[in-house]
Design a protein around this motif. Sequence first.
Motif: not given
Length: 138
Positions: A46-51, A128-136
């Motif tokens: 999921d994180l890779q997909q956001e990048v 925002n979704k990327f940062l949310g997945l990182l919990n940051f």
Amino acid sequence: MIKKVLISFCIFILYTTNAMAQTNHQIQIIDIKKGEVIKSVQKTPDLQQEVVKILEGITGVYVKLNPYPNNGFVIKTPLEPNIMVKNQWFNDLVDEVMIIFPVQEKPYLLVFDNENQSHFYKFQGNTNKFLGLLNFKT
């Protein structure tokens, strides 16, 4: 005796290789002012997909005399498998992307080409979704 030394050496090499491989799969959040990693997160699909979405959203070259800010944070993300980025500004495989979040500006990207030349790009999209997945939180 020599056998014990060789076995110990092989175990050491396997251990350090495994530790390095695990580190390469982690996303690092770096505080620019402190100059240190403040958080590491295991990379997920999921994180890779956001990048990938962020890379697909490149809108132009980031032009500033000194593109690296004095304050903010950088998210360093390894990409495996590598991602082919092909647009009017960049045409190469990317194995790592750094998303720079300056304090008073919109975020932008740092990518390296196959000759290890740095390229800075503006992008369109929501982080925002990327940062949310990182919990940051910024």
